[in-house]
Design a protein around this motif. Structure first.
Motif, PDB file in Angstrom:
ATOM      1  N   TYR A   1      23.730  45.629  53.416  1.00  0.00           N
ATOM      2  CA  TYR A   1      24.456  44.804  52.453  1.00  0.00           C
ATOM      3  C   TYR A   1      25.751  44.264  53.054  1.00  0.00           C
ATOM      4  N   GLY A   2      26.368  45.080  53.931  1.00  0.00           N
ATOM      5  CA  GLY A   2      27.630  44.679  54.538  1.00  0.00           C
ATOM      6  C   GLY A   2      28.782  45.579  54.185  1.00  0.00           C
TER       7      GLY A   2
ATOM      8  N   ARG B   1      36.508  49.766  45.685  1.00  0.00           N
ATOM      9  CA  ARG B   1      36.570  48.327  45.948  1.00  0.00           C
ATOM     10  C   ARG B   1      35.238  47.761  46.461  1.00  0.00           C
ATOM     11  N   HIS B   2      34.221  48.614  46.558  1.00  0.00           N
ATOM     12  CA  HIS B   2      32.919  48.141  47.013  1.00  0.00           C
ATOM     13  C   HIS B   2      31.892  48.190  45.895  1.00  0.00           C
ATOM     14  N   VAL B   3      30.831  47.423  46.072  1.00  0.00           N
ATOM     15  CA  VAL B   3      29.856  47.204  45.000  1.00  0.00           C
ATOM     16  C   VAL B   3      29.127  48.484  44.583  1.00  0.00           C
ATOM     17  N   CYS B   4      28.980  49.447  45.488  1.00  0.00           N
ATOM     18  CA  CYS B   4      28.221  50.668  45.187  1.00  0.00           C
ATOM     19  C   CYS B   4      28.739  51.360  43.927  1.00  0.00           C
ATOM     20  N   MET B   5      30.054  51.506  43.863  1.00  0.00           N
ATOM     21  CA  MET B   5      30.649  52.263  42.768  1.00  0.00           C
ATOM     22  C   MET B   5      30.748  51.471  41.467  1.00  0.00           C
ATOM     23  N   ASP B   6      30.400  50.186  41.505  1.00  0.00           N
ATOM     24  CA  ASP B   6      30.375  49.405  40.268  1.00  0.00           C
ATOM     25  C   ASP B   6      29.352  49.991  39.305  1.00  0.00           C
ATOM     26  N   CYS B   7      28.256  50.501  39.848  1.00  0.00           N
ATOM     27  CA  CYS B   7      27.217  51.107  39.002  1.00  0.00           C
ATOM     28  C   CYS B   7      27.122  52.617  39.169  1.00  0.00           C
TER      29      CYS B   7
ATOM     30  N   ARG C   1      31.841  42.463  45.155  1.00  0.00           N
ATOM     31  CA  ARG C   1      32.487  43.745  44.868  1.00  0.00           C
ATOM     32  C   ARG C   1      31.884  44.387  43.640  1.00  0.00           C
ATOM     33  N   ARG C   2      31.347  43.575  42.752  1.00  0.00           N
ATOM     34  CA  ARG C   2      30.726  44.100  41.542  1.00  0.00           C
ATOM     35  C   ARG C   2      29.593  43.178  41.119  1.00  0.00           C
ATOM     36  N   ILE C   3      28.627  43.722  40.389  1.00  0.00           N
ATOM     37  CA  ILE C   3      27.513  42.921  39.897  1.00  0.00           C
ATOM     38  C   ILE C   3      27.480  42.913  38.373  1.00  0.00           C
TER      39      ILE C   3
END
Length: 333
Positions: A80-81, A91-97, A27-29
């Motif tokens: 990525y999925g 809630r998805h990794v894209c918006m973490d950055c 969900r995040r990196i």
């Protein structure tokens, strides 16, 4: 990933894992903060000048390609999925950055790009102490500033801290993202980036900046070598698969929709910050192609017990479904 069609939703969902995609879905990196985020409006009262800069910078527009369903973003998300229709959700990794996720609103669209808290730290606990200007002549040594540092504010005057914050998004070493085709950022010019992003008074010699970022990149290690996955082609009507989505023959229609949406988001953000509308207003005019009647499922029934928020979510999903039915961008489902 292997795309399969969800008839009820009328769109493709990414399911399963291809041998070409390496690594775990996350969900995040970036390291999660123990503090809550508030959103960019929280800072606008004291930092109108900095907000004016932000509205004109690429960081402000970092979420636009996801709202616009840019083909490259869609491809990476699917590999990525992540369902491409949910790339903008917190809630998805894209918006973490690429966005600023407001705490408690992770299941909603992220409307802010890379904003204040993305770099300066989640502000729920340090915002009020930071506002205290007692001892302002002491600069970064004033009590309010020092108290804020203890409550989650990043000390970006420290070059090591600054390099850590910037490289956390601009230097990608996450195997699954790389395998899905996300750029590593290994060739990013941080010295030029600092010049572009600068919205503060004091400058740091370029040699010191270069040294700090070089040290941080060395500590992060080299970009891992991974096998680049390829997206399985969607089934065609001729091969017995589902019928491809209808498209408009006039591609400018989609670009007009995207441009109008970007302008409206800019208006909303600037109004919330107490600023005027961006000028000049773009001219949104295209010749629309004819579209045949759309075969859409009935709109869900609502009654007096349905909350306003649920109604708005239903309307959002309906608009997405309408757009998917006529979107001319390749790869959008």
């Amino acid at each position: 990933t292997t795309p399969t069609v969800d008839p009820a939703a009328g769109r493709e969902r990414a399911t399963g894992t291809s041998p070409g995609v390496i690594g775990q879905i996350k969900r995040r990196i970036r390291p999660a903060s123990s503090h809550r985020t508030l959103g960019s409006n929280a800072c606008s009262g004291c930092h109108a000048k900095q907000n004016e800069w932000w509205f004109e910078h690429q960081h402000y527009h970092s979420g636009d390609p996801f709202f616009d369903q840019a083909s490259k973003n869609v491809q990476i998300a699917r590999l990525y999925g992540v369902d491409p229709t949910e790339m903008t959700l917190g809630r998805h990794v894209c918006m973490d950055c690429h966005g600023t996720v407001v705490s408690g609103k992770e299941s909603r669209d992220v409307l802010d790009g890379v904003s204040c808290e993305s770099c300066h730290g989640a502000a729920a606990d340090w915002l009020e102490p930071h506002k205290d200007e007692a001892g302002k002549e002491l600069g970064i040594n004033r009590p309010g500033y020092l108290a804020a540092l203890e409550l989650g504010k990043r000390e970006l005057n420290d070059l090591e801290t600054r390099a850590t914050a910037c490289t956390s998004c601009h230097y990608i070493t996450e195997p699954r993202l790389l395998s899905a085709g996300h750029p590593s950022g290994a060739d990013f010019d941080y010295v030029a980036g600092m010049s572009s992003v600068r919205h503060w008074e004091s400058a740091v010699p370029e040699a010191r900046l270069a040294s700090a970022f070089a040290a941080r990149l060395k500590a992060r290690g080299a970009v891992p070598k991974v096998r680049l996955a390829k997206l399985d082609p969607a089934p065609s009507a001729s091969s017995g698969g589902s019928e491809p989505p209808r498209t408009l023959s006039h591609g400018a229609v989609a670009e007009t929709i995207h441009a109008e949406a970007r302008w409206q988001r800019a208006v909303e953000r600037r109004r919330a910050a107490g600023l005027g509308a961006p000028a000049p207003r773009p001219v949104f005019a295209v010749e629309l192609a004819e579209v045949s009647d759309l075969d859409l499922p009935p709109f869900p029934q609502i009654d007096d017990s349905t909350s306003i928020e649920d109604v708005l979510l239903l309307l959002r999903d309906r608009l997405r479904l309408l757009y998917r039915s006529v979107a001319p961008k390749e790869g959008y489902r």
